[in-house]
Design a protein around this motif. Structure first.
Motif, short mmCIF file in Angstrom:
data_model
loop_
_atom_site.label_atom_id
_atom_site.label_comp_id
_atom_site.label_asym_id
_atom_site.label_seq_id
_atom_site.Cartn_x
_atom_site.Cartn_y
_atom_site.Cartn_z
N PRO A 181 2.52 -16.20 3.33
CA PRO A 181 2.88 -16.81 2.05
C PRO A 181 1.73 -16.93 1.05
CG PRO A 181 3.94 -17.99 3.84
CD PRO A 181 3.01 -17.00 4.47
N GLY A 182 0.54 -17.30 1.52
CA GLY A 182 -0.59 -17.47 0.60
C GLY A 182 -0.90 -16.22 -0.20
N PRO A 183 -1.22 -15.08 0.46
CA PRO A 183 -1.46 -13.84 -0.28
C PRO A 183 -0.24 -13.36 -1.08
CG PRO A 183 -2.31 -13.67 1.95
CD PRO A 183 -1.53 -14.94 1.89
N SER A 184 0.95 -13.61 -0.55
CA SER A 184 2.15 -13.20 -1.27
C SER A 184 2.26 -13.93 -2.61
CB SER A 184 3.40 -13.48 -0.44
OG SER A 184 3.44 -12.66 0.71
N LEU A 185 1.97 -15.24 -2.60
CA LEU A 185 2.01 -16.01 -3.84
C LEU A 185 0.89 -15.59 -4.78
CD1 LEU A 185 2.94 -19.56 -2.50
CD2 LEU A 185 4.37 -18.06 -3.89
N ARG A 186 -0.26 -15.24 -4.25
CA ARG A 186 -1.35 -14.72 -5.08
C ARG A 186 -0.91 -13.44 -5.79
NH1 ARG A 186 -7.00 -12.09 -3.72
NH2 ARG A 186 -7.44 -11.21 -5.78
N VAL A 475 -8.41 9.23 -3.75
CA VAL A 475 -7.48 8.27 -3.12
C VAL A 475 -8.26 7.27 -2.27
CG1 VAL A 475 -5.62 8.02 -1.44
CG2 VAL A 475 -5.52 9.86 -3.13
N SER A 476 -9.21 7.75 -1.49
CA SER A 476 -9.98 6.87 -0.62
C SER A 476 -10.79 5.86 -1.44
CB SER A 476 -10.93 7.71 0.25
OG SER A 476 -11.71 6.88 1.08
N ALA A 477 -11.38 6.34 -2.53
CA ALA A 477 -12.17 5.44 -3.38
C ALA A 477 -11.28 4.39 -4.03
CB ALA A 477 -12.90 6.25 -4.45
N ALA A 478 -10.10 4.79 -4.47
CA ALA A 478 -9.19 3.86 -5.13
C ALA A 478 -8.70 2.80 -4.14
CB ALA A 478 -8.01 4.61 -5.73
N LEU A 479 -8.39 3.20 -2.91
CA LEU A 479 -7.94 2.24 -1.90
C LEU A 479 -9.07 1.27 -1.51
CD1 LEU A 479 -5.76 4.54 0.40
CD2 LEU A 479 -4.95 2.80 -1.21
N SER A 480 -10.29 1.76 -1.50
CA SER A 480 -11.43 0.89 -1.21
C SER A 480 -11.61 -0.15 -2.32
CB SER A 480 -12.71 1.72 -1.07
OG SER A 480 -12.64 2.55 0.08
N ALA A 481 -11.43 0.27 -3.56
CA ALA A 481 -11.52 -0.67 -4.69
C ALA A 481 -10.42 -1.72 -4.61
CB ALA A 481 -11.45 0.10 -6.01
N LEU A 482 -9.22 -1.30 -4.18
CA LEU A 482 -8.12 -2.24 -4.03
C LEU A 482 -8.45 -3.28 -2.96
CD1 LEU A 482 -5.20 -3.21 -4.50
CD2 LEU A 482 -4.45 -1.48 -2.87
N LYS A 483 -8.99 -2.84 -1.84
CA LYS A 483 -9.36 -3.77 -0.77
C LYS A 483 -10.39 -4.77 -1.25
CE LYS A 483 -8.49 -1.03 3.41
NZ LYS A 483 -9.12 -0.51 4.65
N LYS A 484 -11.37 -4.28 -2.01
CA LYS A 484 -12.41 -5.17 -2.51
C LYS A 484 -11.82 -6.26 -3.41
CE LYS A 484 -16.88 -5.17 -4.89
NZ LYS A 484 -17.92 -4.35 -5.56
N ALA A 485 -10.87 -5.87 -4.27
CA ALA A 485 -10.21 -6.86 -5.14
C ALA A 485 -9.40 -7.85 -4.31
CB ALA A 485 -9.32 -6.15 -6.14
N ALA A 486 -8.72 -7.35 -3.27
CA ALA A 486 -7.90 -8.23 -2.43
C ALA A 486 -8.75 -9.21 -1.63
CB ALA A 486 -7.05 -7.39 -1.48
N GLU A 487 -10.00 -8.82 -1.31
CA GLU A 487 -10.90 -9.69 -0.55
C GLU A 487 -11.44 -10.84 -1.39
OE1 GLU A 487 -13.71 -6.81 0.70
OE2 GLU A 487 -12.52 -6.16 2.46
N SER A 488 -11.41 -10.70 -2.72
CA SER A 488 -11.92 -11.75 -3.59
C SER A 488 -10.98 -12.95 -3.57
CB SER A 488 -12.07 -11.23 -5.02
OG SER A 488 -10.79 -10.93 -5.57
N GLU A 489 -11.47 -14.08 -4.04
CA GLU A 489 -10.64 -15.27 -4.10
C GLU A 489 -9.53 -15.09 -5.13
OE1 GLU A 489 -12.79 -18.83 -4.77
OE2 GLU A 489 -14.14 -18.56 -3.05
N ALA A 490 -8.41 -15.75 -4.89
CA ALA A 490 -7.29 -15.68 -5.84
C ALA A 490 -7.76 -16.11 -7.21
CB ALA A 490 -6.15 -16.57 -5.36
N GLY A 491 -7.42 -15.32 -8.21
CA GLY A 491 -7.82 -15.62 -9.58
C GLY A 491 -9.10 -14.95 -9.99
N ALA A 492 -9.91 -14.49 -9.02
CA ALA A 492 -11.18 -13.85 -9.35
C ALA A 492 -10.98 -12.40 -9.78
CB ALA A 492 -12.14 -13.92 -8.17
N ALA A 493 -10.00 -11.73 -9.21
CA ALA A 493 -9.71 -10.34 -9.55
C ALA A 493 -8.21 -10.12 -9.44
CB ALA A 493 -10.45 -9.37 -8.62
N ASN A 494 -7.65 -9.39 -10.39
CA ASN A 494 -6.23 -9.08 -10.36
C ASN A 494 -6.04 -7.75 -9.63
OD1 ASN A 494 -3.55 -8.23 -11.03
ND2 ASN A 494 -3.56 -9.64 -12.76
N TRP A 520 -5.14 -8.91 4.17
CA TRP A 520 -4.35 -10.14 4.17
C TRP A 520 -3.59 -10.39 5.47
CZ3 TRP A 520 -1.86 -9.02 -1.30
CH2 TRP A 520 -2.82 -9.30 -2.29
N GLY A 521 -3.43 -9.37 6.27
CA GLY A 521 -2.65 -9.51 7.49
C GLY A 521 -1.16 -9.42 7.20
#
Length: 529
Positions: A181-186, A475-494, A520-521
């Motif tokens: 739920p937490g990541p889903s709401l983010r 593709v690999s670079a773009a997915l890595s950038a997505l992971k980096k954004a997802a690892e940040s705190e909610a609100g820090a990166a969209n 996020w699991g």
């Protein structure tokens, strides 16, 4: 003797002025288009133009679904509503082991931007409003839609439509969740922010009671748990730093319409009144659009029968009428054969014609809120409202919608009501025409639409060709950038910005969801063994 409503309160044989004693009509009703919006969110409602007539469709391949959409538009559909197959809803590609046997079955398979391009070929996205029934991976489908719009030369600011994006009800009623739920709401909050900046005319969420109702929720439960989810989304957006009047005007809702016409019309009127008061009194929303509960309605699939399926034409007409009398903004009418299989072209056209008859051959659209002032309907509206508010208070007492979900409250309440309905049907106390009364000795043969089992193999081939032709490094670079954004705190990166880059580089839906799963699991309910 009073008959009991679907929500469990008595419906009296006769209503008179005494039913409305002690209520202030001005406070309870107001005028159409004014607070508390009991009589509708617009002053003129359908007297100016009818509701949007949507038809929910999608099956097999993107090409097959595209052909169905184009035929529906030719027959007068004014808005598309896309159904996705189960693997797409769960964030898996068509060649994933868990997708085997489900590709294209309950909706269209969308694996990449190429599938979305095929799905929307020849459809003018600057003139057609599209609703997409997708939740956990809603952000991905929205971005794919935007990418195809850009290819068509349509600016994102001109795109109109809705993504369901309501993951909380998945934990309650459907089960097509991915993340906790937490990541889903983010992710929901990121969609709100992204659309506010990039796609301002898009409805960012369709907070849904429909699937709860299909799982067995009563009308009061349906609106109570839906509005409680809505409150949770508002709190999430506020916690992410958004101002209520910046995002609330784009919130929308999605409800069922049953054959119990009077209670259903009352339900819609009560829901508008509750939401208006919550938004103004609890959240301080000043923009009238933030206080308006705008909603799409679909007729009740759970009430369709495989026995004597033509009788469903009558059910759907009554259900559609209830939605119109309740003031819906858009409507999908089910095809009569949907209890058996996906609708055929003919049955889908008949479902659309049902709405057109309501709009053009009856007089229900000639005046705003034609049931206003009815002793029965106003009393039922008050009763549904009271029952819903009581349930909403119980959710709040448990700590809010997410806390109540984690404790199983909503699910347990809905299952208890579903069991009651099943018992009444089995006992014959609840009449279902053609099922437990007025049956035929022998059913007439019916040939349903069948999905080609070779679809899965064709989708696998398309994926193999896409992966061979794309730039793997990009593709690999773009997915890595997505992971980096997802690892940040909610609100820090969209996460939607790097997500769009990955999809534009032709990363697949499954690859993008897997990248987020890595960070996020996945959600595992507490009662799963």
């Amino acid at each position: 003797m009073a008959r009991e409503s679907e929500s469990g309160f008595p419906i009296e044989p006769v209503y008179g002025p005494e039913a409305l004693t002690g209520r202030d009509p001005e406070e309870a009703l107001g005028e159409p288009g004014t607070y508390p919006y009991t009589r509708g969110v617009h002053p003129s409602m359908y007297t100016g133009r009818p509701w949007t007539m949507r038809q929910y469709a999608g099956f097999g391949t993107a090409a097959e679904s595209n052909a169905r959409y184009r035929r529906l538009i030719e027959h007068g559909t004014t808005g598309l509503s896309v159904a996705f197959d189960l693997p797409t809803q769960m964030g898996y590609d068509s060649d994933a082991p868990l997708a085997h046997g489900e590709v294209g079955k309950v909706g269209v398979a969308i694996d990449s931007v190429e599938d979305m391009r095929t799905l929307l070929a020849g459809i003018p996205l600057d003139r057609v409003s599209t609703s997409m029934t997708i939740n956990a991976p809603a952000a991905l489908l929205l971005l794919l839609y935007q990418l195809v719009g850009e290819e068509q030369g349509v600016a994102a600011r001109n795109l109109t439509g809705t993504i369901q994006n309501d993951v909380l009800k998945e934990y309650i009623a459907r089960g097509t969740y991915i993340f906790p739920p937490g990541p889903s709401l983010r992710l929901v909050a990121d969609v709100f922010k992204y659309c506010g900046a990039e796609i301002p005319r898009w409805n960012t969420i369709s907070i849904s009671g429909y699937h709860m109702a299909e799982a067995g929720a009563s009308p009061a439960q349906e609106i109570a748990f839906t509005l409680a989810d809505g409150i949770e989304y508002v709190r999430t957006a506020l916690a992410a730093g958004m101002a209520v009047d910046d995002f609330a005007p784009r919130l929308s809702f999605f409800f069922v319409s049953r054959t119990t016409l009077l209670e259903e019309a009352a339900k819609f009127r009560a829901a508008r009144r509750i939401w208006a008061r919550v938004m103004r009194e609890e959240f301080g929303a000043l923009d009238p659009r933030s206080q308006m509960l705008r909603f799409h309605t679909q007729t009740a699939g759970v009430q369709l029968t495989a026995q004597q399926p033509e009788v469903n034409l009558v059910r759907v007409a009554v259900q559609g009428l209830a939605a119109v009398l309740g003031g819906t903004q858009s409507l999908h009418t089910n095809a009569f054969d949907e209890a058996i299989a996906l609708p055929t072209d003919k049955s889908a056209r008949l479902a659309l014609r049902t709405q057109q008859v309501l709009a053009h051959e009856t007089d229900v659209a000639a005046t705003v809120d034609p049931l206003a002032g009815s002793y029965a309907v106003e009393s039922l509206t008050d009763a549904v409202e009271a029952a819903a508010l009581d349930l909403m208070r119980r959710v709040e007492d448990l700590g809010g919608a997410v806390a109540a979900i984690e404790q199983g409250f909503q699910k347990e309440e809905i299952e208890r009501n579903a069991y009651r309905i099943a018992q009444e049907t089995d006992a014959g106390d609840r009449v279902v025409v053609g099922l437990n009364r007025f049956r035929l000795e022998e059913e007439e043969p019916y040939e349903p639409l069948r999905v080609d089992p070779a679809i899965e193999e064709r989708q696998r081939d398309r994926l193999a060709k896409l992966r061979a032709a794309r730039d793997r490094t990009a593709v690999s670079a773009a997915l890595s950038a997505l992971k980096k954004a997802a690892e940040s705190e909610a609100g820090a990166a969209n996460v939607l910005y790097p997500m769009k880059d990955a999809l534009a580089a032709r990363a697949t839906l499954g690859e993008v969801c897997d990248a987020l799963r890595d960070v996020w699991g996945t959600y595992v309910p507490a009662n799963t063994f």
